[in-house]
Design an enzyme around this catalytic site. Sequence first.
Site, PDB file in Angstrom:
ATOM      1  N   ARG A  66     -13.460   5.088  10.615  1.00  0.00           N
ATOM      2  CA  ARG A  66     -13.785   6.043   9.562  1.00  0.00           C
ATOM      3  C   ARG A  66     -14.604   7.207  10.098  1.00  0.00           C
ATOM      4  O   ARG A  66     -14.482   8.335   9.597  1.00  0.00           O
ATOM      5  CB  ARG A  66     -14.515   5.334   8.409  1.00  0.00           C
ATOM      6  CG  ARG A  66     -13.615   4.437   7.584  1.00  0.00           C
ATOM      7  CD  ARG A  66     -14.229   4.089   6.242  1.00  0.00           C
ATOM      8  NE  ARG A  66     -15.408   3.253   6.360  1.00  0.00           N
ATOM      9  CZ  ARG A  66     -15.406   1.927   6.329  1.00  0.00           C
ATOM     10  NH1 ARG A  66     -14.263   1.285   6.230  1.00  0.00           N
ATOM     11  NH2 ARG A  66     -16.525   1.246   6.391  1.00  0.00           N
ATOM     12  N   TYR A  70     -13.827  11.044   9.205  1.00  0.00           N
ATOM     13  CA  TYR A  70     -14.809  11.889   8.533  1.00  0.00           C
ATOM     14  C   TYR A  70     -15.107  13.148   9.347  1.00  0.00           C
ATOM     15  O   TYR A  70     -15.294  14.226   8.782  1.00  0.00           O
ATOM     16  CB  TYR A  70     -16.101  11.111   8.296  1.00  0.00           C
ATOM     17  CG  TYR A  70     -15.957   9.912   7.387  1.00  0.00           C
ATOM     18  CD1 TYR A  70     -14.910   9.826   6.464  1.00  0.00           C
ATOM     19  CD2 TYR A  70     -16.854   8.856   7.443  1.00  0.00           C
ATOM     20  CE1 TYR A  70     -14.774   8.734   5.635  1.00  0.00           C
ATOM     21  CE2 TYR A  70     -16.732   7.758   6.607  1.00  0.00           C
ATOM     22  CZ  TYR A  70     -15.690   7.694   5.715  1.00  0.00           C
ATOM     23  OH  TYR A  70     -15.560   6.611   4.884  1.00  0.00           O
ATOM     24  N   TYR A  92     -12.996  12.914  -4.917  1.00  0.00           N
ATOM     25  CA  TYR A  92     -12.898  11.981  -6.037  1.00  0.00           C
ATOM     26  C   TYR A  92     -14.282  11.470  -6.419  1.00  0.00           C
ATOM     27  O   TYR A  92     -15.121  11.187  -5.561  1.00  0.00           O
ATOM     28  CB  TYR A  92     -12.004  10.815  -5.631  1.00  0.00           C
ATOM     29  CG  TYR A  92     -11.837   9.740  -6.670  1.00  0.00           C
ATOM     30  CD1 TYR A  92     -11.121   9.981  -7.844  1.00  0.00           C
ATOM     31  CD2 TYR A  92     -12.373   8.473  -6.479  1.00  0.00           C
ATOM     32  CE1 TYR A  92     -10.956   8.994  -8.797  1.00  0.00           C
ATOM     33  CE2 TYR A  92     -12.205   7.461  -7.418  1.00  0.00           C
ATOM     34  CZ  TYR A  92     -11.502   7.734  -8.576  1.00  0.00           C
ATOM     35  OH  TYR A  92     -11.343   6.748  -9.513  1.00  0.00           O
TER      36      TYR A  92
END
Length: 258
Positions: A66, A70, A92
């Site tokens: 991740r 990112y 979101y």
Amino acid sequence: MSRGSLTVVGTGIAVGVHLTVQAREAIERADVFFHLAADPIAVEWLGGMRDDATDLRGHYRNGVPRDEIYERITESILAPVRDGRSVCAAFYGHPGVYVRPSHEAVRRARREGHDARMLPAVSAEDCLFADLGVDPADWGCLSYDATDFLLHRRPVDPSASLVLWQITVIGDPTAVTRARMDMVPALVERLLEHYPPAHEAIVYEASPYPIGGPIADRVRIDALADADLTPLSTLYVPPASAPEADAEMAARLGLPAH
């Protein structure tokens, strides 16, 4: 270097209805618009707001760390800012909750001399409080990432509410598309240090749509590993006991010691 600007906004949880007027204006006025949402309907709706919208989901690859994902997202957002353009990035939920690229993009933009701001939005925790009828002011509320909760043995107060996030990606630093259950038993073990086995928790998932309710399944703590969990499952553990009042402080405050 030309001076650009960055506005980071959140879409809220329910598609189309949680977006604030302020966020919508930022999206419409920006030179460049990026968006990132997991739900296909939300992605389609965001893409329909502007013909030139850029979907950031392409940076995600299953199994890729991740941190790498990112970093790519952050730099993609900042590239037009560094070219002197006004940029809006929509994420979101709340853009500052579980969205590392949003914070990092704002930090880097400000450090490099660009205007940068983050606007508030409806988060999954906001929905949880509303859907489950929980007021965190009643008995207090502890809120942890599940991996952090286990790794650092975060304190537990059984007289307060406990919210645990990302319970199906415990210990996994990569992007995942399905729930991982292998570390849920470790979470159960830790919870049983503080709660009775039969104490009921709630597996919660906010509804991403204006119609239809949330997922709110009651489950005994000792049965959590066998529960139907998804990558978006959050665990809410209600208080198991009443808090003990400090008699000396109660007298000092002029309040009853209960």
